[in-house]
Write an enzyme that holds these catalytic residues in place. Structure first.
Site, PDB file in Angstrom:
ATOM      1  N   ASP A  91      39.209 -49.638 -51.490  1.00 53.70           N
ATOM      2  CA  ASP A  91      39.816 -49.042 -52.678  1.00 53.70           C
ATOM      3  C   ASP A  91      39.006 -47.826 -53.145  1.00 53.70           C
ATOM      4  OD1 ASP A  91      41.601 -48.795 -54.721  1.00 53.70           O
ATOM      5  OD2 ASP A  91      41.227 -50.762 -55.588  1.00 53.70           O
ATOM      6  N   HIS A 118      42.295 -40.073 -48.852  1.00 56.96           N
ATOM      7  CA  HIS A 118      42.615 -41.017 -47.773  1.00 56.96           C
ATOM      8  C   HIS A 118      42.022 -40.538 -46.448  1.00 56.96           C
ATOM      9  CE1 HIS A 118      44.972 -43.382 -50.431  1.00 56.96           C
ATOM     10  NE2 HIS A 118      45.931 -42.477 -50.586  1.00 56.96           N
ATOM     11  N   SER A 125      49.415 -52.070 -48.013  1.00 58.96           N
ATOM     12  CA  SER A 125      49.983 -53.347 -48.455  1.00 58.96           C
ATOM     13  C   SER A 125      51.497 -53.243 -48.540  1.00 58.96           C
ATOM     14  CB  SER A 125      49.403 -53.736 -49.815  1.00 58.96           C
ATOM     15  OG  SER A 125      50.042 -53.003 -50.837  1.00 58.96           O
ATOM     16  N   LEU A 154      34.128 -57.060 -31.248  1.00 57.20           N
ATOM     17  CA  LEU A 154      34.770 -57.169 -32.565  1.00 57.20           C
ATOM     18  C   LEU A 154      36.296 -57.231 -32.441  1.00 57.20           C
ATOM     19  CD1 LEU A 154      34.594 -56.751 -35.755  1.00 57.20           C
ATOM     20  CD2 LEU A 154      34.896 -54.312 -35.260  1.00 57.20           C
TER      21      LEU A 154
HETATM   22  C1  FPP Z   1      43.113 -47.395 -51.603  1.00 51.34           C
HETATM   23  O1  FPP Z   1      42.698 -46.271 -52.321  1.00 51.34           O
HETATM   24  C2  FPP Z   1      43.469 -47.160 -50.203  1.00 51.34           C
HETATM   25  C3  FPP Z   1      44.713 -47.324 -49.634  1.00 51.34           C
HETATM   26  C4  FPP Z   1      45.927 -47.590 -50.408  1.00 51.34           C
HETATM   27  C5  FPP Z   1      44.910 -47.291 -48.180  1.00 51.34           C
HETATM   28  C6  FPP Z   1      44.447 -46.020 -47.507  1.00 51.34           C
HETATM   29  C7  FPP Z   1      44.023 -46.193 -46.129  1.00 51.34           C
HETATM   30  C8  FPP Z   1      42.719 -46.146 -45.648  1.00 51.34           C
HETATM   31  C9  FPP Z   1      41.496 -46.032 -46.450  1.00 51.34           C
HETATM   32  C10 FPP Z   1      42.414 -46.190 -44.258  1.00 51.34           C
HETATM   33  C11 FPP Z   1      42.977 -47.364 -43.526  1.00 51.34           C
HETATM   34  C12 FPP Z   1      42.958 -47.115 -42.125  1.00 51.34           C
HETATM   35  C13 FPP Z   1      42.782 -47.980 -41.120  1.00 51.34           C
HETATM   36  C14 FPP Z   1      42.963 -47.512 -39.764  1.00 51.34           C
HETATM   37  C15 FPP Z   1      42.392 -49.381 -41.328  1.00 51.34           C
HETATM   38  P1  FPP Z   1      43.546 -45.886 -53.595  1.00 51.34           P
HETATM   39  O2  FPP Z   1      44.520 -44.838 -53.217  1.00 51.34           O
HETATM   40  O3  FPP Z   1      44.147 -47.113 -54.193  1.00 51.34           O
HETATM   41  O4  FPP Z   1      42.440 -45.300 -54.561  1.00 51.34           O
HETATM   42  P2  FPP Z   1      42.479 -45.283 -56.163  1.00 51.34           P
HETATM   43  O5  FPP Z   1      42.528 -46.713 -56.607  1.00 51.34           O
HETATM   44  O6  FPP Z   1      41.189 -44.604 -56.512  1.00 51.34           O
HETATM   45  O7  FPP Z   1      43.674 -44.500 -56.555  1.00 51.34           O
END
Ligand code: FPP
Length: 236
Positions: A20, A37, A65, A131
């Site tokens: 997050d 991201h 999600s 892994l």
């Molecule tokens: C949360 O930050 C992150 C997500 C909703 C997903 C984004 C994807 C990744 C970090 C990479 C995943 C990749 C792989 C290959 C596993 P947010 O947008 O909720 O942040 P905020 O709460 O500060 O707005």
């Protein structure tokens, strides 16, 4: 009886991570959320490398999600663009490093191209013994439990045969150990529908560090905290 008893050794066997804080990280720097991201994906690369070096058996990352579809359209398509790039760019390297790739989630709403790409990565790396990296993508813990129940009914399983062990064999994570350590970054203290069944006895570790900033040292801190926990699994 709790199935899939987690580990009691000092190192967790299965680590789950809620990554997050990408958005906040970007906002703090005057960047777009998508740039956040992008930085988050770089962190995935280095954390996965480190998990492999530490000889952790299973890591499950919450990439997208089932509820994330509610975000603005451009952000969703941007995340999927990054995910496609991640699989294109990283699969060969992960394979070389003996990583076994899996994905957990529902197929609905995912493009045929992405599904094909993921299935290729899963079958290419299926024989690896290092892994196991699970990407939770279009994933929801309640949805997973509902899907398991539907499949039990479809298989006409008699109610008296259903116990925790059998139910678990119908989950996406059927053959995986329960979560030992669940890490969530960016100061949010929620499970957000992630691995609900599997986290029954997980130890939780929350850190204010935003995901793009999360590094090896932060993972060391989480592991150190975990090693100090006294896991009793409901006993004394
Ligand atoms: C949360 O930050 C992150 C997500 C909703 C997903 C984004 C994807 C990744 C970090 C990479 C995943 C990749 C792989 C290959 C596993 P947010 O947008 O909720 O942040 P905020 O709460 O500060 O707005």
């Amino acid at each position: 009886m709790y199935v899939n008893m987690p580990e009691t050794s000092p190192l967790p066997r299965h680590i789950a991570i809620i990554m997050d804080g990408n958005g906040r990280w970007a906002t703090q720097r005057g960047l777009t959320r998508l740039e956040g991201h992008h930085a988050g994906f770089k962190t995935v690369h280095s954390v996965v490398k480190y998990l492999g070096e530490l000889k952790i058996d299973y890591a499950t990352l919450y990439a997208f999600s089932a509820e994330n579809w509610n975000r603005p359209k451009e952000e969703v398509s941007g995340i999927f663009r990054l995910l496609n790039q991640f699989i294109d760019k990283e699969t060969a390297d992960l394979h070389k490093n003996n990583v076994r790739i899996r994905w957990l989630g529902r197929e609905e709403h995912l493009s045929a191209a992405l599904l094909a790409k993921m299935n290729r990565a899963v079958s290419l790396t299926g024989g690896n013994t290092g892994l196991t990296l699970c990407l939770a993508l279009n994933y929801g813990g309640q949805q997973e439990i509902v899907d398991a129940a539907k499949r039990l009914v479809a298989d006409k399983i008699a109610p008296e045969l259903i116990d925790e062990r059998l139910f678990q064999s119908y989950l996406y994570t059927a053959d995986m150990p329960g979560v030992d350590l669940l890490i969530r970054t960016a100061n949010e203290l929620r499970i957000s529908n992630f691995l609900l069944w599997q986290s029954a006895y997980a130890e939780f570790y929350f850190t204010p560090v935003l995901w793009p900033d999360f590094n090896r040292e932060d993972l060391d801190h989480a592991l150190e905290a975990y090693s100090r926990r006294n896991r009793r699994f409901g006993g004394l």
